[in-house]
Design a protein around this motif. Structure first.
Motif, PDB file in Angstrom:
ATOM      1  N   GLU A 174       0.832  -1.206   0.000  1.00 27.91           N
ATOM      2  CA  GLU A 174       0.000   0.000   0.000  1.00 27.91           C
ATOM      3  C   GLU A 174       0.871   1.262   0.000  1.00 27.91           C
ATOM      4  O   GLU A 174       1.817   1.395   0.788  1.00 27.91           O
ATOM      5  CB  GLU A 174      -0.917  -0.006   1.218  1.00 27.91           C
ATOM      6  CG  GLU A 174      -1.923   1.133   1.224  1.00 27.91           C
ATOM      7  CD  GLU A 174      -2.888   1.048   2.399  1.00 27.91           C
ATOM      8  OE1 GLU A 174      -3.659   1.995   2.599  1.00 27.91           O
ATOM      9  OE2 GLU A 174      -2.831   0.022   3.124  1.00 27.91           O
ATOM     10  N   GLY A 175       0.552   2.185  -0.919  1.00 29.51           N
ATOM     11  CA  GLY A 175       1.267   3.456  -0.981  1.00 29.51           C
ATOM     12  C   GLY A 175       2.618   3.372  -1.653  1.00 29.51           C
ATOM     13  O   GLY A 175       3.373   4.349  -1.645  1.00 29.51           O
ATOM     14  N   GLN A 176       2.954   2.234  -2.272  1.00 31.30           N
ATOM     15  CA  GLN A 176       4.257   2.064  -2.923  1.00 31.30           C
ATOM     16  C   GLN A 176       4.109   2.027  -4.443  1.00 31.30           C
ATOM     17  O   GLN A 176       4.662   1.162  -5.124  1.00 31.30           O
ATOM     18  CB  GLN A 176       4.917   0.772  -2.402  1.00 31.30           C
ATOM     19  CG  GLN A 176       5.148   0.730  -0.920  1.00 31.30           C
ATOM     20  CD  GLN A 176       6.108   1.800  -0.458  1.00 31.30           C
ATOM     21  OE1 GLN A 176       7.140   2.043  -1.104  1.00 31.30           O
ATOM     22  NE2 GLN A 176       5.782   2.454   0.657  1.00 31.30           N
ATOM     23  N   ASP A 177       3.350   2.985  -4.982  1.00 32.96           N
ATOM     24  CA  ASP A 177       3.048   2.978  -6.412  1.00 32.96           C
ATOM     25  C   ASP A 177       4.311   3.037  -7.273  1.00 32.96           C
ATOM     26  O   ASP A 177       4.404   2.351  -8.298  1.00 32.96           O
ATOM     27  CB  ASP A 177       2.130   4.156  -6.763  1.00 32.96           C
ATOM     28  CG  ASP A 177       0.752   4.005  -6.125  1.00 32.96           C
ATOM     29  OD1 ASP A 177       0.441   2.875  -5.674  1.00 32.96           O
ATOM     30  OD2 ASP A 177      -0.005   4.993  -6.082  1.00 32.96           O
ATOM     31  N   ASP A 178       5.284   3.859  -6.889  1.00 34.48           N
ATOM     32  CA  ASP A 178       6.503   3.972  -7.688  1.00 34.48           C
ATOM     33  C   ASP A 178       7.257   2.645  -7.748  1.00 34.48           C
ATOM     34  O   ASP A 178       7.854   2.307  -8.777  1.00 34.48           O
ATOM     35  CB  ASP A 178       7.417   5.057  -7.112  1.00 34.48           C
ATOM     36  CG  ASP A 178       6.841   6.454  -7.310  1.00 34.48           C
ATOM     37  OD1 ASP A 178       5.967   6.594  -8.178  1.00 34.48           O
ATOM     38  OD2 ASP A 178       7.264   7.379  -6.588  1.00 34.48           O
ATOM     39  N   VAL A 179       7.231   1.923  -6.639  1.00 36.36           N
ATOM     40  CA  VAL A 179       7.900   0.616  -6.610  1.00 36.36           C
ATOM     41  C   VAL A 179       7.114  -0.382  -7.447  1.00 36.36           C
ATOM     42  O   VAL A 179       7.680  -1.161  -8.230  1.00 36.36           O
ATOM     43  CB  VAL A 179       8.039   0.115  -5.154  1.00 36.36           C
ATOM     44  CG1 VAL A 179       8.603  -1.315  -5.131  1.00 36.36           C
ATOM     45  CG2 VAL A 179       8.928   1.048  -4.354  1.00 36.36           C
TER      46      VAL A 179
END
Length: 631
Positions: free
Chosen positions: A570-575
């Motif tokens: 969650e919240g790691q869109d760039d990864v």
């Protein structure tokens, strides 16, 4: 006639001192014999330098009852010497391949002196001694007392024969002893008894494989010929003191040695070091010698020469001898340094002189000890007081049949049975003089009992591999420089026991780790608890500490892993974008997300490998497809 103390006899023999109350009368024990030298080391005659192989120095300023100097590990010696060289502005040459020099051929012959594993000396009934009170194990013949005679102790022949058989030598039915004449204070008789003309073993051979650490230029293997092996007596131990005073301990006089002389078949420095390492492993496996290079039971002298490689028919170049090398690294480094020195001399138009040279740990070049103007005349002659040694074929056959498994066969078994790499298998066999591998087999036997009737099935192979890895690597970390107490020894014994980490405790830890009943982190904490004796001092068994401290692994179930995976992503869109249309799978990003799983959850309940599996599945089956659909 009363039994006279050794110190009384020594004063009479060496200094001409006679008791005022009679020639040779018993007196209270004195400190080690002291000889004051009036000749400085820079002008020491060849007779004293010829024995430099057996000369030891000490900075101890106390008397005989002073505490022994603290042993400094080789690793620390190398580090200290490297710092010293750096401070002096000297650095070792950086060479991607220091095994060859274009246009030149290196030739090396090696002489190895190894102390035999015997209870008695070679020609007297005095017992062999290690770190005992100076001059406390000396017979009349050891001091060349007038009227004393050498008596060959037949039992000293047994380990010598085992060594020769392990080195594939032909045992000679008849061998004889000779006198090698020279004078030095470490040899009271004025000669050393050796086997110059008729040694007890000849024509041996050792085959080195790539896994032994030979130079890449030697391919898959190389055969090194052994010219002969001879028995001989050791000299006294010399301890240099301030003020040009030397203390002499005659406990070592007459201790039995073998000298192993190779043919000049070695052409690369790494192969020379591998040869010495292999010889030590073979002697340990045959139970022939008391210790290896690290403990002073084995020393190597190397003869080095170079010639132009464009004319193979040309005679070998002038050789120089480097004395008293005490580690495998020293063998390789000293040969490289001396080879480079000789090439530099020849390329500048000079001539390589016949000489003996020395080497210090961490050095970048050899140093001259003395010249050799022709061969030294030792006036060899058959010893008239000793008869020939007759070795029966029945004895040789018995020793050959009871020699046991040699290192190569054991390495092959470890690779075949447990799937170990050649490097790990060889390390297990040679570490701690063969004691480490015996400990490993004890752990394997205990695990076999725990695994049950199907213990030899492929299912349990990872458990045995775990035992090999921990025996080889995790135990070493307990005594490494990074540990709390690196001076502590693990205390391996000949029968494979370990004082600091008993096999039963290690097998319990590994059994639970293999069954995933404990985590790797807990397993390592348990190992430290065993090493520091908290087990059994505070907890009787491994099971007891696991129960009392609630350290059993209560792993998350599948649903809990999945829930944690979503939370970590969650919240790691760039990864997560890295997992869409990648050319190479972003394993590093995956492990980043696994790390978040471990930080977000209870790490004592998470198996990292299982977390990685679940995270990868969740990404591939749900998160990444949903991201692609939204795009």
């Amino acid at each position: 006639m009363p039994r006279f103390r050794v110190t009384t006899l020594s004063r009479y023999l060496l200094n001409g001192q006679v008791s005022a109350r009679g020639c040779l009368r018993s007196h209270p024990r004195s400190p080690p014999i002291t000889i004051r030298s009036t000749i400085r080391s820079t002008t020491t005659p060849w007779s004293s330098q010829a024995r430099s192989t057996h000369t030891e120095t000490s900075s101890t300023l106390g008397l005989a009852n002073a505490s022994s100097p603290i042993h400094v590990p080789l690793r620390k010696q190398l580090k200290d010497e490297a710092k010293k060289q750096k401070a002096l502005g000297k650095k070792k040459k950086k060479n991607a391949n220091n095994q060859v020099v274009d246009g030149w051929e290196l030739t090396v012959g090696i002489e190895i002196h190894a102390q035999l594993n015997t209870a008695k000396k070679l020609f007297s009934p005095a017992t062999t001694s290690f770190n005992d009170e100076p001059n406390s194990h000396v017979a009349f013949f050891d001091l060349a007392t007038p009227g004393s005679q050498p008596i060959f102790q037949k039992e000293t022949l047994i380990p010598a024969l085992r060594a020769a058989l392990a080195l594939n030598c032909d045992i000679q039915t008849v061998s004889r002893f000779d006198r090698k004449h020279y004078f030095h204070w470490d040899q009271p008789s004025g000669y050393q008894i050796t086997q110059y003309y008729e040694p007890f073993a000849r024509d041996g051979k050792i085959t080195l494989q790539a896994r032994d650490g030979i130079a890449a230029e030697d391919g898959d293997g190389v055969s090194i010929g052994i010219k002969q092996i001879q028995m001989e007596q050791d000299t006294a131990k010399t301890l240099a003191q301030p003020g040009e005073v030397h203390w002499i301990d005659f406990n070592r006089v007459g201790v039995p040695l073998i000298e192993i002389i190779t043919l000049p078949d070695i052409h690369h420095p790494a192969t020379a070091a591998a040869f010495v390492r292999k010889v030590q492993a073979l002697l340990n496996a045959a139970d022939s010698c008391v210790s290896g290079m690290e403990a002073g039971g084995l020393r190597a002298d190397v003869n080095v020469s170079v010639r132009r490689s464009d004319d193979p028919s040309a005679p070998l170049g002038q050789r120089t001898e480097i004395k008293n090398l005490s580690s495998f690294k020293a063998v390789e480094d000293a040969i490289i340094a001396e080879r480079d020195r000789q090439i530099a001399v020849l390329e500048s138009g000079g001539i390589v002189e016949s000489e003996t040279r020395g080497w210090s740990i961490g050095s970048t070049e050899t140093r001259r000890l003395r010249g050799k103007e022709g061969e030294v005349d030792y006036r060899y002659m058959p010893d008239p007081d000793l008869g020939p040694v007759i070795i029966g074929e029945d004895l040789v056959n018995h020793l050959r049949g009871t020699l046991g498994e040699l290192p190569d066969a054991e390495v092959d078994e470890l690779i075949r049975r447990f799937g170990l790499t050649p490097k790990d298998a060889l390390s297990l066999v040679v570490l701690d003089g063969g004691k480490r591998i015996e400990f490993f087999w004890n752990v394997v036997d205990l695990l076999t009992k725990r695994f049950g009737p199907d213990a030899n099935s492929p299912e349990y192979l990872p458990g045995y591999q775990l035992a090999a890895n921990w025996t080889l690597h995790e135990l070493d970390r307990l005594t490494s420089d990074r540990s709390d107490d690196p001076t502590q020894d693990l205390g391996f014994t000949e029968d494979g026991q370990c004082d600091r980490v008993p096999a039963r405790h290690l097998s319990d830890i590994l059994f639970y780790l293999y069954q995933r009943k404990i985590t790797g982190k807990v397993a390592k904490e348990l190992l430290w608890a065993v090493f520091r004796r908290r087990i059994p001092d505070e907890y009787a068994t491994i099971d007891a500490v696991l129960d009392e401290e609630n350290l059993w692994f209560n792993e998350l179930d599948e649903d809990e892993y999945v829930e944690l995976a979503y939370a970590a992503a969650e919240g790691q869109d760039d990864v997560l974008k890295q997992f869409v249309d990648y050319k190479q799978y972003p394993q590093g990003k995956l492990m980043f997300l696994v790390g978040r799983m471990i930080r977000l959850g209870a790490d004592e309940r998470i198996d990292p490998k299982e977390a990685e599996r679940v995270m990868k599945r969740v990404l591939e089956e749900d998160i990444i497809p949903n991201m692609s659909n939204h795009n």
